[in-house]
Design a protein around this motif. Structure first.
Motif: not given
Length: 418
Positions: A264-265, A268-272, A275, A295, A297
């Motif tokens: 997922e990361l 380009g998936a967004d997960s602060t 990540a 979250d 993701v």
């Protein structure tokens, strides 16, 4: 049919020991009711087993405040130092040992961890040996355990042998513990032990326990019997390669949570939150925590895991008529929301009747709990086979390989003596 005196004597001793193992204390009348033996037989056996070091006489019923009238009843119990049972979870990364008394009460525990990519057969043997020594010392045991049960992540046949010609991993996981540990040693598949642990708390005729971690395996109970299959292969998840055709095979929750999060990361998936964790340090615990915090993701990843478990459940129900599926392992405390999604998906991809799908409440120690359950089961079913293999606690007494003590009387009860 004529039964020899020695056979009848053994049956009587087995019957009394089974009763002693099932209760904390007992009187002659209680033992008579449970075993069908005459009063003189019970009292004679008790005296013999006291001399052999297995039983002890404790305060009578009047001194214990259980009766105030009539002749006080003698009371007996197993000696607390009569022997120790040891259960071991020899996992791929984590190793846990537990010592228990003959009623299953925990006396001591110990734990180790090793890098699974560097450990070899000799280190696995040395680690388990050290853990057994540690829990024996912590329980003040004298001599080796009466019985040690070791759970491993590999199929195991009735003789504790894994099909090492099929898998180098299984050869590593089963390095021959029975040849290196003292006393009687049983080696069993970890998922099977998990099933026994769950079965002891929730008796079911048709049950599947999925042990999920880095890999996934199943302990299967059908018509009340634990399945082993040829070469111990029942419950192995190799069929997933053929059915799901996604090259993931028997990967478990730990591996899939990490794999799918990184995918997922990478897309380009967004997960602060996720990540920020280095890829080599990411664990399923991190993914579950992120999902609980909202979250997206992490939630998508756990939904995929729930869907995969649903497909496995559908297969098991269709083939074996499973009525209850328990998901166990280190993540069982947090997997409830995943299983809720599993149940929803199952109604979409399969047909009724649908199984109950629940999380285990036994946590990380479910395998070692099952190991103790198997040891207790062996002890209760044939106590003399276990007890005779070890010197007893009575000072100066060595029962190793000796005949059972001779009771004063060896016939079933002929009258309803009080």
């Amino acid at each position: 049919m004529v039964v020899s005196t020695s056979v009848l004597r053994r049956l009587n001793i087995q019957a009394l020991l089974r009763h002693a193992l099932a209760v904390e204390t007992f009187t002659a009348a209680e033992a008579m009711e449970a075993t069908g033996l005459a009063r003189a037989t019970v009292l004679g056996l008790c005296d013999e087993l006291i001399g052999a070091g297995w039983l002890e006489e404790i305060e009578d019923s009047r001194a214990a405040g259980l009766t105030t009238r009539g002749r006080p009843a003698r009371r007996h119990r197993l000696r607390h130092d009569a022997g120790i049972l040891v259960g071991v979870d020899a996992g791929r990364r984590g190793y846990t040992a537990r010592a228990a008394d003959l009623h299953g009460a925990t006396l001591a525990t110990a734990h180790r961890e090793h890098d699974p990519d560097t450990v070899d057969r000799a280190q696995r043997i040395a680690t388990v040996s050290a853990l057994v020594d540690e829990v024996l010392a912590g329980s003040d045991a004298v001599g080796p355990p009466l019985l040690t049960v070791v759970g491993i992540p590999a199929p195991v046949d009735a003789h504790g042998v894994s099909p090492v010609d099929v898998s180098a991993f299984w050869h590593l996981m089963n390095p021959g513990f029975d040849e290196h540990l003292e006393g009687t040693v049983l080696v069993e598949n970890d998922a099977n032990l998990t099933a026994l642990a769950e079965l002891a708390r929730h008796p079911e005729q048709n049950l599947a326990v999925l042990l999920v971690g880095e890999r996934i395996g199943a302990g299967l109970v059908v018509d009340g019997k634990l399945l082993h299959g040829a070469r111990g292969g029942a419950g192995e998840m190799r069929f997933l390669d053929a059915i799901l055709q996604d090259d993931l095979g028997a990967e478990g929750v730990g591996s899939l949570a990490r794999r799918w999060t990184l995918e997922e990361l990478a897309s380009g998936a967004d997960s602060t939150a996720l990540a920020a964790i280095p890829a080599e340090q990411l664990t399923a615990v991190d993914v579950f925590a992120a999902a609980a915090a909202g979250d997206e993701v992490a939630r998508r990843v756990l939904d995929r895991i729930g869907e995969r478990i649903a497909r496995i459940a559908a297969i098991l129900v269709s083939l074996l008529g499973i009525e209850r599926i328990v998901v166990a392992g280190a993540v069982s405390d947090a997997i409830g929301p995943v299983l809720a999604h599993t149940s929803e998906v199952l109604t979409e991809i399969s047909r009724a009747p649908f199984p109950e799908i629940v999380a285990s409440t036994l946590g990380r120690e479910v395998v070692v709990t099952g190991a103790i359950e198997l040891a207790l089961s062996r002890l209760r079913s044939a106590p003399l086979d276990v007890l005779r293999t070890s010197p007893g606690p009575a000072e100066g007494t060595d029962r190793a390989g000796s005949e059972p003590p001779t009771p004063a009387q060896t016939h079933p009860r002929e009258d309803p003596a009080p």
